[in-house]
Design an enzyme around this catalytic site. Structure first.
Site, PDB file in Angstrom:
ATOM      1  N   SER A  72       0.769  -1.137   0.265  1.00  0.00           N
ATOM      2  CA  SER A  72      -0.002  -0.017   0.071  1.00  0.00           C
ATOM      3  C   SER A  72       0.775   1.275   0.059  1.00  0.00           C
ATOM      4  O   SER A  72       2.038   1.255   0.597  1.00  0.00           O
ATOM      5  CB  SER A  72      -0.913  -0.043   1.278  1.00  0.00           C
ATOM      6  OG  SER A  72       0.109   0.251   2.226  1.00  0.00           O
ATOM      7  N   ASP A  73       0.424   2.563  -0.609  1.00  0.00           N
ATOM      8  CA  ASP A  73       0.693   3.555  -0.201  1.00  0.00           C
ATOM      9  C   ASP A  73       0.765   3.993   1.214  1.00  0.00           C
ATOM     10  O   ASP A  73      -0.246   3.042   2.065  1.00  0.00           O
ATOM     11  CB  ASP A  73       0.422   4.652  -1.169  1.00  0.00           C
ATOM     12  CG  ASP A  73       1.064   5.738  -1.308  1.00  0.00           C
ATOM     13  OD1 ASP A  73       2.133   6.206  -0.604  1.00  0.00           O
ATOM     14  OD2 ASP A  73       0.881   6.648  -2.391  1.00  0.00           O
ATOM     15  N   TRP A  74       1.492   4.846   1.866  1.00  0.00           N
ATOM     16  CA  TRP A  74       1.364   5.027   3.168  1.00  0.00           C
ATOM     17  C   TRP A  74       0.187   5.556   3.797  1.00  0.00           C
ATOM     18  O   TRP A  74      -0.295   6.863   3.381  1.00  0.00           O
ATOM     19  CB  TRP A  74       2.754   6.102   3.480  1.00  0.00           C
ATOM     20  CG  TRP A  74       3.949   5.162   3.775  1.00  0.00           C
ATOM     21  CD1 TRP A  74       4.678   5.348   4.886  1.00  0.00           C
ATOM     22  CD2 TRP A  74       4.579   4.204   2.968  1.00  0.00           C
ATOM     23  NE1 TRP A  74       5.805   4.567   4.826  1.00  0.00           N
ATOM     24  CE2 TRP A  74       5.747   3.761   3.707  1.00  0.00           C
ATOM     25  CE3 TRP A  74       4.336   3.714   1.690  1.00  0.00           C
ATOM     26  CZ2 TRP A  74       6.708   2.907   3.298  1.00  0.00           C
ATOM     27  CZ3 TRP A  74       5.211   2.678   1.323  1.00  0.00           C
ATOM     28  CH2 TRP A  74       6.349   2.375   1.800  1.00  0.00           C
TER      29      TRP A  74
END
Length: 728
Positions: free
Chosen positions: A257-259
């Site tokens: 995932s992106d952060w």
């Protein structure tokens, strides 16, 4: 006078020089089959909790890197370090801060892009980073898009080449590359809440294209994005993660995932997410959608343990594929307490490549012959705040964290896609050093004192006037711009400054450092503006790269990776504040829209001038079709008909049969060739099913349309020199 240009030979020599000055991590990258065999032997020994541990981040600020996974023992598997950015090691010292992705694209040089990936891979490896969070491959769908500078511009073919060559370079050094941000993450406005909606043909022919090329290049990680896609968050979107990425494209690595882009446990895991980053539900919350919550979901039979095993296998197989099980360096970063990091200098002599890449990606938009500078020039005026380094050059976190300001010289945009400068050579320094003591330098850095600018310019043989335009990631707002630019004008009174200098000096050269297109209609036709130079975002060696072009040490060969329009309304897409962002332009992005609408751009996609000239002749095309195999080959002769050596970017565009419903032209190949004066080079292209197909929504497959194709060979999307037709 022979003017060198960045060539494959120069790159090879430079890479060899780097190899002598830094321990190499070069690995024999394993096949996915072999990597999975090794992974199975390890993961089969793990408990459910251990498998979940290696899919779960430890939380923001709880490890040495921006992302860290939990380690396991008996069997042993290390904590993985995941670190920004696409252009260099973020939150670290003694690293190289090079050209941005948009400059890599502007070079149109596959060898140089590969070499850039290799040196970045060496630096991440040297710091003990397992996963580099790059390259970026989102599009400049709208010219204002905040993070467009991190990627390859407006064309899927060019973006795919930049992505693939960068990935090959990074992973050849034993570091996992990350293809990001998947998918349709093309504006910063409402990026956490908006849904980007596109039809299947648009998805396949534009937005999936660079990911397909990345998977062909062996990329081991893909990062899903913040936004929703067709109504479902990207990081729990079964269609784009499972159906398209893992099944249709055959991706074998892991999806991270992106952060902060994970929004659930069951939906995310079953939807195809393999690793959550940085691990906590919100930064610093201390809990996670994975970890104990994922264990509970398995025990409650909401997630099958086989799915968790698949997640772990994908991560461990990627680790084995890149040879990270063998003598991988200790992680020496300390991202959140920089002073605690161990001293490891990974720069070697990579600054040489940054300097060459900066020059190779500089685009000469206009030139009456004033450049390169003649040795008769005895006085030069340098005007504008962009000539001198500002707070970003000293990595001042109080004033300019992550380059989140636009004070002084612009050599990178802002946000997580950046890296601190070890130093920044600004234009004033670079040009002063290059011009030497025999040329008088007079300068003015006040963008608003037009009288002072005019006075400085008036008596100089040549006046250089500088301006810029900045953008970045939405967590930082600069001068009212929350990531995306609010408009397409130059910053800091640039238009008025340029006009004031041009009014005062009949030999004016405009230099613009920008993240993307700007409007120039207020001054572009001024009779005293003799040249316009577009260096983009050139990194730490910016001023030296500029000097190499201005003085003719390097013959310019950069090309625009996007279209520069005459008017704001000539663009068909701008950042959309709606909750549902509909990609209604479909395939008509960038130059394809301008061609379709019959709009004349100010400077077209692929445009760039040289200090020499090239003539094209003798285009030949052969088409071979046998069963499902189709190959089209083409060749054209290119002669350097000018006075100096230089590199030409020969571009191949294909028009499809009318029945295909395609735009008028699609870039389907390019080659950068270095040619000595009075010499010729034969440039060859080969087009396969990949370049000749369209996505058929009925059969859900790539189909080569029947009928007449036209091949356009030229120096830009609008400067077509040779055409030929073939029938399939």
């Amino acid at each position: 006078m022979q003017l060198p240009s960045l060539s494959s030979i120069a790159i090879s020599m430079l890479v060899a020089a780097n190899a002598a000055t830094m321990v190499q991590a070069k690995v024999n990258v394993l096949s996915w089959d072999d990597a999975y065999k090794k992974a199975d032997a390890l993961v089969s020994q793990m408990s459910l909790e251990q498998k979940i541990n290696i899919t779960t981040g430890v939380g923001w600020g709880n490890g040495p890197c921006v992302g860290n996974t939990y380690a396991t023992t008996s069997p042993d598997f290390p904590s993985l370090c995941l670190q920004d950015s696409p252009l260099g090691v973020r939150l670290a010292d003694n690293v190289t801060s090079g050209v941005s992705g948009i400059n890599a694209a502007a070079s149109f040089d596959k060898s140089a892009i590969l070499a850039r990936g290799e040196y970045m891979g060496r630096e991440f490896y040297g710091k003990g980073v397992h996963v580099q969070l790059g390259p970026g491959m989102n599009f400049m769908r709208s010219p204002e898009g905040g993070r467009g500078f991190e990627s390859g511009g407006e064309d899927p073919f060019l973006t795919g080449v930049v992505a693939a060559e960068t990935i090959k370079g990074i992973q050849s050094e034993g570091v996992i590359a990350t293809a990001k941000h998947y998918l349709l993450n093309d504006q910063e406005l409402n990026r956490n809440t908006g849904s980007s909606d596109a039809d299947e043909r648009t998805l396949h022919e534009i937005y999936l294209w660079p990911y397909a090329r990345s998977i062909e290049a062996g990329v081991a990680s893909v990062m899903c994005s913040y936004n929703l896609v067709n109504g479902t968050y990207a990081c729990e979107n079964d269609h784009i993660l499972n159906t398209l990425l893992k099944e249709e494209l055959g991706f074998k690595g892991f999806v991270q995932s992106d952060w902060g882009a994970t929004h659930s446990t069951v939906a995310s895991v079953n939807g195809g997410l393999d690793m959550t980053m940085p691990g906590d539900i919100t930064f610093g919350s201390g809990d996670s959608y994975f970890g104990a919550n994922l264990t509970k979901a398995v025990n409650d039979d909401e997630v099958k343990e086989d799915r968790v095993t698949d997640m772990a296998m994908r991560i461990v197989a990627s680790w084995y594929k890149l040879g990270q099980d063998k003598n991988f360096p200790e992680t020496t970063l300390s991202s959140f307490t920089r002073e605690d990091a161990k001293y490891v200098n990974v720069q070697a002599d990579h600054k040489k490549l940054v300097r060459e890449m900066g020059a190779a990606s500089s685009v000469l938009l206009k030139n009456s012959g004033i450049l390169p500078l003649s040795n008769k020039v005895k006085s030069v005026a340098l005007i504008g705040s962009d000539i001198k380094a500002g707070p970003a050059s000293v990595n001042n976190d109080t004033i300019c964290a992550d380059h989140g300001c636009d004070i002084g010289h612009l050599a990178q945009g802002w946000g997580s896609g950046t890296a601190d400068f070890p130093y920044l050579i600004d234009p004033l320094t670079g040009l002063t050093n290059a011009l030497g003591k025999d040329v008088k330098i007079q300068s003015s850095t006040d963008d608003w004192d037009l009288a002072a600018a005019a006075k400085t310019a008036k008596d100089a043989d040549i006046a250089f006037v500088f301006s810029n335009a900045d953008s970045g990631e939405e967590y930082i707002t600069v001068d009212g711009n929350k990531g995306d630019r609010n408009n397409l004008t130059l910053w800091h009174n640039g238009d008025n400054l340029i006009k004031a200098v041009a009014d005062a000096n009949e030999n004016t050269v405009v230099v613009i450092h920008s993240v993307g297109p700007v409007l120039m209609n207020e001054w572009i036709n001024h009779k005293n503006i003799k040249a316009v130079l577009w260096p983009g975002l050139a990194g730490q060696e910016s001023g030296n790269s500029l000097a190499d072009i201005v003085l003719g040490k390097v013959n310019p060969s950069g090309r625009l990776p996007y279209t520069i329009a005459k008017e704001y309304d000539d663009y068909n897409v701008h950042p959309d504040p709606a909750d549902q962002v509909v990609y209604s332009e479909k395939l008509l992005m960038g130059y394809k829209w301008f061609d379709h609408a019959g709009i004349e751009p100010l400077f077209p996609f692929g445009h760039g001038l040289s200090y020499t000239s090239f003539k094209y002749s003798g285009l030949k095309v052969k088409a071979k079709k046998k069963d499902d195999s189709v190959t089209v080959t083409a060749s054209v002769m290119v002669k350097n008909s000018g006075k100096v050596a230089g590199a030409e970017v020969v571009q191949a565009y294909i028009s499809f049969p009318e029945s295909a419903g395609e735009p008028l032209k699609n870039l389907r190949g390019f080659e950068k060739v270095f040619i000595k004066k009075d010499s010729s080079s034969k440039v060859e292209f080969e087009f396969s099913k990949t370049e000749l197909s369209v996505w058929d929504t009925k059969t859900k497959s790539w189909v080569i349309p029947s009928g007449k194709f036209t091949l356009h060979i030229g120096a830009s999307s609008r400067d077509i020199r040779q055409t030929a037709s073939f029938t399939l």
